[in-house]
Write an enzyme that holds these catalytic residues in place. Sequence first.
Site, PDB file in Angstrom:
ATOM      1  N   TYR A   1      18.783  13.755 -11.124  1.00 55.97           N
ATOM      2  CA  TYR A   1      18.702  12.650 -11.354  1.00 55.97           C
ATOM      3  C   TYR A   1      18.576  11.970 -10.807  1.00 55.97           C
ATOM      4  O   TYR A   1      18.563  11.953  -9.547  1.00 55.97           O
ATOM      5  CB  TYR A   1      20.459  11.980 -11.982  1.00 55.97           C
ATOM      6  CG  TYR A   1      21.079  11.972 -12.970  1.00 55.97           C
ATOM      7  CD1 TYR A   1      20.910  14.316 -13.533  1.00 55.97           C
ATOM      8  CD2 TYR A   1      21.697  11.822 -13.808  1.00 55.97           C
ATOM      9  CE1 TYR A   1      21.659  14.365 -14.330  1.00 55.97           C
ATOM     10  CE2 TYR A   1      21.913  11.669 -15.579  1.00 55.97           C
ATOM     11  CZ  TYR A   1      22.494  13.697 -15.776  1.00 55.97           C
ATOM     12  OH  TYR A   1      22.810  14.221 -16.791  1.00 55.97           O
TER      13      TYR A   1
ATOM     14  N   GLU B   1      26.118   3.859 -23.061  1.00 59.69           N
ATOM     15  CA  GLU B   1      25.176   3.839 -23.741  1.00 59.69           C
ATOM     16  C   GLU B   1      24.779   3.934 -24.942  1.00 59.69           C
ATOM     17  O   GLU B   1      25.964   3.953 -25.296  1.00 59.69           O
ATOM     18  CB  GLU B   1      23.954   5.326 -23.127  1.00 59.69           C
ATOM     19  CG  GLU B   1      24.177   5.722 -21.991  1.00 59.69           C
ATOM     20  CD  GLU B   1      23.753   7.409 -21.332  1.00 59.69           C
ATOM     21  OE1 GLU B   1      23.160   7.987 -22.033  1.00 59.69           O
ATOM     22  OE2 GLU B   1      23.999   7.300 -20.466  1.00 59.69           O
TER      23      GLU B   1
END
Length: 176
Positions: A24, A69
């Site tokens: 990431y 999210e």
Amino acid sequence: MEFKELDDFLGTHFIYTYDNGWEYEWYAKNDHTCCYRIHCGMVAGRWVTDQEAYIVKIADGIYKVSWTEPTGTDVALDFMPNEKKVNGVIFFPKWVKEHPEITVCYQNEHIDLMHESREKYETYPKYVVPEFATISYIGKAGQNNDDVIAEAPYKGMTDDIRAGKYYDAEYHRLKK
């Protein structure tokens, strides 16, 4: 570079790899916003800018970042940059585990699709991924730098960043 206060953390750009191999890239854009790209793992190719997040200092050089999210995925990360470590827990809804390809996009341009998918598919049981990660790159990009996460991830991007081939001295992308 020594991290102590929250201001030391804000404006910092990281690349890290979880122990499970997922890579990431994450940027503390300011005290309430983060941006990230996913280079390897279940949702590799996904990227997001201006994600609202809770970003706090827990203790000197230790920071907690958490957000939800539009997919319904919850994320909680503890950054320990002085030790080059991250501890993270990602709570993926069942639908993301079963249909990860839906989320592999520039999320900001597909918010409606994320909301629709969250309603259309099952959310539970959550797929919980608790992992430690090792930080392989720390860059001081400065706060509110829209060049840090500004394009989709590509093969070799993190190697280019670590090798100094992606940003100039002012932390702007070399190729636009």
